[in-house]
Write a protein that holds these residues in place. Structure first.
Motif, mmCIF file in Angstrom:
data_model
loop_
_atom_site.group_PDB
_atom_site.id
_atom_site.type_symbol
_atom_site.label_atom_id
_atom_site.label_comp_id
_atom_site.label_asym_id
_atom_site.label_seq_id
_atom_site.Cartn_x
_atom_site.Cartn_y
_atom_site.Cartn_z
ATOM 1 N N VAL A 97 13.972 11.309 -12.368
ATOM 2 C CA VAL A 97 12.806 10.520 -11.977
ATOM 3 C C VAL A 97 12.945 9.084 -12.466
ATOM 4 C CG1 VAL A 97 10.334 10.197 -12.392
ATOM 5 C CG2 VAL A 97 11.218 12.460 -11.822
ATOM 6 N N SER A 98 13.380 8.922 -13.707
ATOM 7 C CA SER A 98 13.522 7.590 -14.285
ATOM 8 C C SER A 98 14.544 6.762 -13.522
ATOM 9 C CB SER A 98 13.928 7.708 -15.756
ATOM 10 O OG SER A 98 14.140 6.442 -16.323
ATOM 11 N N LEU A 99 15.696 7.353 -13.208
ATOM 12 C CA LEU A 99 16.737 6.630 -12.482
ATOM 13 C C LEU A 99 16.259 6.204 -11.097
ATOM 14 C CD1 LEU A 99 19.897 8.758 -13.383
ATOM 15 C CD2 LEU A 99 19.413 6.421 -14.111
ATOM 16 N N PHE A 100 15.564 7.098 -10.417
ATOM 17 C CA PHE A 100 15.130 6.800 -9.044
ATOM 18 C C PHE A 100 14.010 5.770 -9.021
ATOM 19 C CE2 PHE A 100 12.442 7.654 -5.318
ATOM 20 C CZ PHE A 100 13.370 7.513 -4.301
ATOM 21 N N TYR A 101 12.962 5.999 -9.802
ATOM 22 C CA TYR A 101 11.795 5.126 -9.741
ATOM 23 C C TYR A 101 12.062 3.748 -10.334
ATOM 24 C CZ TYR A 101 8.533 8.559 -7.897
ATOM 25 O OH TYR A 101 7.894 9.437 -7.076
ATOM 26 N N ASP A 102 12.860 3.670 -11.382
ATOM 27 C CA ASP A 102 13.154 2.368 -11.978
ATOM 28 C C ASP A 102 13.838 1.431 -10.993
ATOM 29 O OD1 ASP A 102 12.011 3.124 -14.321
ATOM 30 O OD2 ASP A 102 13.877 3.441 -15.417
ATOM 31 N N THR A 103 14.729 1.991 -10.174
ATOM 32 C CA THR A 103 15.474 1.150 -9.232
ATOM 33 C C THR A 103 14.684 0.871 -7.957
ATOM 34 O OG1 THR A 103 16.569 3.182 -8.460
ATOM 35 C CG2 THR A 103 17.745 1.833 -10.066
ATOM 36 N N VAL A 104 14.027 1.900 -7.410
ATOM 37 C CA VAL A 104 13.289 1.714 -6.158
ATOM 38 C C VAL A 104 12.120 0.751 -6.341
ATOM 39 C CG1 VAL A 104 11.873 2.868 -4.413
ATOM 40 C CG2 VAL A 104 13.972 3.942 -5.213
ATOM 41 N N THR A 105 11.393 0.881 -7.451
ATOM 42 C CA THR A 105 10.279 -0.028 -7.695
ATOM 43 C C THR A 105 10.767 -1.463 -7.866
ATOM 44 O OG1 THR A 105 10.401 0.523 -10.063
ATOM 45 C CG2 THR A 105 8.767 1.701 -8.731
ATOM 46 N N ILE A 165 0.840 -1.208 0.000
ATOM 47 C CA ILE A 165 0.000 0.000 0.000
ATOM 48 C C ILE A 165 0.870 1.252 0.000
ATOM 49 C CG2 ILE A 165 -1.674 1.330 1.342
ATOM 50 C CD1 ILE A 165 -2.843 -1.322 2.299
ATOM 51 N N ALA A 166 1.914 1.251 0.849
ATOM 52 C CA ALA A 166 2.820 2.399 0.899
ATOM 53 C C ALA A 166 3.528 2.596 -0.438
ATOM 54 C CB ALA A 166 3.848 2.205 2.016
ATOM 55 N N SER A 167 3.894 1.492 -1.079
ATOM 56 C CA SER A 167 4.567 1.583 -2.375
ATOM 57 C C SER A 167 3.653 2.170 -3.442
ATOM 58 C CB SER A 167 5.051 0.195 -2.811
ATOM 59 O OG SER A 167 5.989 -0.326 -1.894
ATOM 60 N N ILE A 168 2.368 1.816 -3.373
ATOM 61 C CA ILE A 168 1.412 2.358 -4.343
ATOM 62 C C ILE A 168 1.260 3.868 -4.160
ATOM 63 C CG2 ILE A 168 -1.032 2.397 -4.991
ATOM 64 C CD1 ILE A 168 -1.084 -0.624 -4.419
ATOM 65 N N PHE A 169 1.122 4.305 -2.905
ATOM 66 C CA PHE A 169 0.917 5.727 -2.640
ATOM 67 C C PHE A 169 2.181 6.555 -2.848
ATOM 68 C CE2 PHE A 169 -2.939 4.298 -0.430
ATOM 69 C CZ PHE A 169 -3.840 5.271 -0.844
ATOM 70 N N LEU A 170 3.347 5.960 -2.613
ATOM 71 C CA LEU A 170 4.591 6.723 -2.691
ATOM 72 C C LEU A 170 5.371 6.486 -3.977
ATOM 73 C CD1 LEU A 170 5.790 6.298 0.988
ATOM 74 C CD2 LEU A 170 4.979 8.402 -0.073
ATOM 75 N N LEU A 171 5.030 5.449 -4.724
ATOM 76 C CA LEU A 171 5.751 5.161 -5.959
ATOM 77 C C LEU A 171 4.842 5.200 -7.184
ATOM 78 C CD1 LEU A 171 8.036 2.209 -4.763
ATOM 79 C CD2 LEU A 171 8.695 4.589 -5.127
ATOM 80 N N VAL A 172 3.769 4.441 -7.148
ATOM 81 C CA VAL A 172 2.907 4.330 -8.333
ATOM 82 C C VAL A 172 2.122 5.620 -8.566
ATOM 83 C CG1 VAL A 172 1.030 3.052 -9.408
ATOM 84 C CG2 VAL A 172 2.735 1.834 -8.033
ATOM 85 N N VAL A 173 1.419 6.104 -7.539
ATOM 86 C CA VAL A 173 0.615 7.326 -7.694
ATOM 87 C C VAL A 173 1.485 8.531 -8.064
ATOM 88 C CG1 VAL A 173 -0.915 8.955 -6.515
ATOM 89 C CG2 VAL A 173 -1.231 6.495 -6.195
ATOM 90 N N PRO A 174 2.600 8.785 -7.355
ATOM 91 C CA PRO A 174 3.455 9.900 -7.775
ATOM 92 C C PRO A 174 3.965 9.764 -9.208
ATOM 93 C CG PRO A 174 4.039 9.202 -5.572
ATOM 94 C CD PRO A 174 3.079 8.193 -6.090
#
Length: 323
Positions: A247-255, A200-209
């Motif tokens: 954004v691409s570098l951060f989100y690609d790795t964190v997700t 749930i936290a990943s959806i709100f902090l990664l997917v939604v943003p």
């Protein structure tokens, strides 16, 4: 190495790459090199953003926040990582693990929120330039930055206790950091609640943003394509491309760490992914924002000459002054 569940407050062992001692030595020097670059590059960004009047705009206010965040983010985990890689001593106390987890989650979640705010800033600057000064007023910018840091803190205060309260029946963590997925994997009890909370936290902090960011840049792209001047298009694309790359570098790795299934292969791969977004990405960010940015390059030259300008002499048609 197993201990009883009621002894979970003993020291933890961060296994990392201990089964590959030759790799540990190589990684130590690589990580140390990148960490030094991170400190230097982000400190320079914060310094020039504060000292140079031409960079007193919302864009650079948020960029200095991002650089400060990257400084704290890497410093919360890299020193301990270097200690573990250098010698045979790889233990950390329960309190030390808890502090690192709280800080790491706080700063990581803050970066997710801050990247969204930076995308919103570019959206207003490009799509609503006439309202930019009013919309992105200094007080508004300060509130948005406070909101980003506060959101990360709330996320950490919610998820960290739930993770640390798990009965850890093994004190060997097969990772390079004390992250939530690794700690959940350490417990042999039912972790459905923790995994659901993390999802749930990943959806709100990664997917939604990420959806908000992509939607903002979709609108920006549409607005830029309507600009008749080639120079105007290039300038708009230049200021937005840097942020999109970050954004691409951060989100690609964190997700890759927080949204993939937690199996053995994922954990092994996650070690290198974690290395990338904790060590490499904070180092690259300053170079991304300065490589094609004439304002920052000019500020660096003026800082090098130890001269400055008392007021802004040229108004940027996208990056309007914040003060």
């Amino acid at each position: 190495m197993i201990i009883s569940c009621n002894e979970s407050h003993n020291d933890f062992i961060l296994q990392g790459f201990s089964d590959k001692p030759y790799l540990e030595k190589v990684l130590f020097w690589i990580i140390l090199f990148f960490y030094c670059l991170t400190l230097a590059g982000n400190m320079v960004i914060v310094l020039v953003s504060m000292k140079d009047p031409k960079l007193h705009s919302p864009m650079y206010f948020f960029l200095s926040n991002l650089s400060l965040l990257d400084l704290c983010f890497t410093s919360s985990c890299v020193p301990q990582m270097l200690v573990n890689l250098w010698g045979p001593e790889k233990t950390i106390s329960y309190i030390g693990c808890a502090i690192q987890l709280y800080v790491f989650l706080w700063l990581g979640a803050t970066e997710c929120a801050l990247l969204v705010i930076m995308a919103m800033d570019r959206y207003v600057a490009v799509c609503h330039p006439l309202q930019y000064t009013t919309t992105m007023h200094p007080r508004v910018c300060l509130k948005l930055a406070t909101l980003a840091w506060g959101t990360g803190l709330v996320q950490s205060l919610v998820q960290s206790p739930a993770t640390l309260q798990l009965p850890f029946c093994s004190r060997i963590i097969d990772d390079i950091l004390y992250e939530v997925p690794a700690l959940i994997h350490l417990s042999n009890t039912d972790t459905t609640y923790n995994e659901t909370q993390m999802s749930i936290a990943s959806i709100f902090l990664l997917v939604v943003p990420l959806i908000i960011i992509l939607s903002s840049y979709g609108a920006i792209m549409h607005a830029v394509l309507r600009i008749k001047s080639n120079s105007g298009q290039k300038k708009a694309f230049g200021t937005c491309t840097s942020h999109l790359l970050v954004v691409s570098l951060f989100y690609d790795t964190v997700t890759g760490v927080y949204l993939q299934p937690q199996n053995h292969c994922a954990l092994e791969q996650g070690k290198f992914v974690t290395l990338f977004y904790t060590v490499v990405t904070p180092t690259i960010n300053p170079f991304i924002y300065t490589q094609r940015n004439k304002e920052v390059k000019g500020a660096l030259r003026r800082l090098g000459r130890r001269t400055g300008f008392p007021r802004i002499t040229k108004k940027d048609d996208i990056c309007l002054p914040i003060a």
